[in-house]
Design an enzyme around this catalytic site. Sequence first.
Site, mmCIF file in Angstrom:
data_model
loop_
_atom_site.group_PDB
_atom_site.id
_atom_site.type_symbol
_atom_site.label_atom_id
_atom_site.label_comp_id
_atom_site.label_asym_id
_atom_site.label_seq_id
_atom_site.Cartn_x
_atom_site.Cartn_y
_atom_site.Cartn_z
ATOM 1 N N GLY A 1 0.877 -1.178 0.000
ATOM 2 C CA GLY A 1 0.000 0.000 0.000
ATOM 3 C C GLY A 1 0.906 1.217 0.000
ATOM 4 C CB ILE B 172 3.760 2.115 4.627
ATOM 5 C CG1 ILE B 172 2.846 3.086 5.381
ATOM 6 C CG2 ILE B 172 5.110 1.993 5.338
ATOM 7 C CD1 ILE B 172 2.450 2.647 6.786
ATOM 8 C CB THR C 48 7.789 -0.995 10.158
ATOM 9 O OG1 THR C 48 7.305 -1.105 8.819
ATOM 10 C CG2 THR C 48 9.300 -1.011 10.145
ATOM 11 N NE ARG D 177 -0.945 -1.695 15.001
ATOM 12 C CZ ARG D 177 -0.516 -0.502 14.580
ATOM 13 N NH1 ARG D 177 0.738 -0.326 14.205
ATOM 14 N NH2 ARG D 177 -1.340 0.531 14.563
ATOM 15 C CD GLU E 205 4.655 -2.611 19.836
ATOM 16 O OE1 GLU E 205 4.160 -1.512 20.150
ATOM 17 O OE2 GLU E 205 4.825 -2.970 18.674
ATOM 18 C CG HIS F 139 5.053 0.980 17.608
ATOM 19 N ND1 HIS F 139 4.023 0.108 17.800
ATOM 20 C CD2 HIS F 139 4.679 1.738 16.531
ATOM 21 C CE1 HIS F 139 3.068 0.325 16.899
ATOM 22 N NE2 HIS F 139 3.450 1.316 16.118
ATOM 23 C CB ILE F 140 10.342 5.106 16.765
ATOM 24 C CG1 ILE F 140 11.408 4.230 16.073
ATOM 25 C CG2 ILE F 140 10.523 5.111 18.272
ATOM 26 C CD1 ILE F 140 12.721 4.935 15.872
ATOM 27 N N GLY F 141 7.999 4.069 14.177
ATOM 28 C CA GLY F 141 7.832 4.241 12.728
ATOM 29 C C GLY F 141 7.468 5.654 12.305
HETATM 30 C C1 DGY Z 1 0.068 3.788 13.308
HETATM 31 O O1 DGY Z 1 -0.202 4.922 12.907
HETATM 32 O O2 DGY Z 1 -0.703 2.839 13.151
HETATM 33 C C2 DGY Z 1 1.357 3.613 14.026
HETATM 34 O O3 DGY Z 1 1.773 2.294 14.066
HETATM 35 C C3 DGY Z 1 1.244 4.156 15.431
HETATM 36 O O4 DGY Z 1 0.485 3.275 16.190
#
Ligand code: DGY
Length: 323
Positions: free
Chosen positions: A153, A155, A234, A236, A265, A284-286
């Site tokens: 998609g 990302i 990156t 879930r 997490e 979880h800093i994407g």
């Molecule tokens: C999202 O926007 O889904 C990121 O993973 C933050 O939770």
Amino acid sequence: MKVFVTRVIPEEGRKLMIDAGIEVQEWKEKRALSKEELIAHTRDCDALLSVSTRLDKDFLHASRHLKVIALHSVGYDNVDVEAATAVKIPIGNTPGVLSGATADTAFLLMLATSRKAFHMHKSIIKGEWGFFDPTANLGIELRGKTLGVFGLGKIGLEMAKCCIGAFGMQVIYHNRNRNETAEKELNASWVSFDELLEQSDVLTVHTALTPETEGKFDRSAFNKMKPHSIFINTARGAIHNEPDLLSALLKKKIWGAGLDVTNPEPMHPDHPLLNMPNVSVLPHIGSATEETRAAMSVLAARNIIAGLKGERIPFVVNPDVYK
Ligand code: DGY
């Protein structure tokens, strides 16, 4: 009109709501609210802006007076969307604005893992930078390799563009539906899930967590991957089975892994994955850049403002609520 916000959010979003005449009440404690606290705090509010907070059926039934719930995320797996639709609450998310930052994180994890960068950094701190050994500390190269995208998609598309630009990687992908735009733009090829596993040198996950994707990367999936492959997630943590991932790495079924998401997490600091040279883990800093978090807060605020005006919210995840 009053909105309850479950964490302190960037100024840009807060200001937009205040300028629209909305009273903003933020939860400022550095701990997550319990369900009971959440129900109590939203009782006298008209809207909820939710950051990383589980919104289950009980909460939604107890809070059916809310005119809108805006999530500060693109993912909505922590919300019972069906229950929200049943009680006629529109749920909004923040699509698009975090695609670049999240793809950057996947790219960072891929490169760091391929050169064992996190492990090398830790070894310097431990005083292990010894004499120069031409056979030690070897990584693997990415140039010309095959990138497999699970969930091509927005990302995944950004990640693929980075990998093509930087390393001339070939792109294959697996989606339920073909992404013809990506096929044209990237010369990407759709493959079956098994082919994705068998052909990827780097396999990167960019899909939503759903009942179909939960636990998708398990022992049987890792067993089909190349021994020199790198697994990146990156999206879930629940999309991979963590004990199976650990075992695949220990048994050298795959070469390395880069995770921005874990299950659960936060990851326990003693977790064996954290001590493996070919593994890179981030908390979880994407989407965690100043620009992206500001943009996310603005989209969330726009959802709140529209919902409180009784208008259709711009980024609705449960459009059935308007039927
Ligand atoms: C999202 O926007 O889904 C990121 O993973 C933050 O939770």
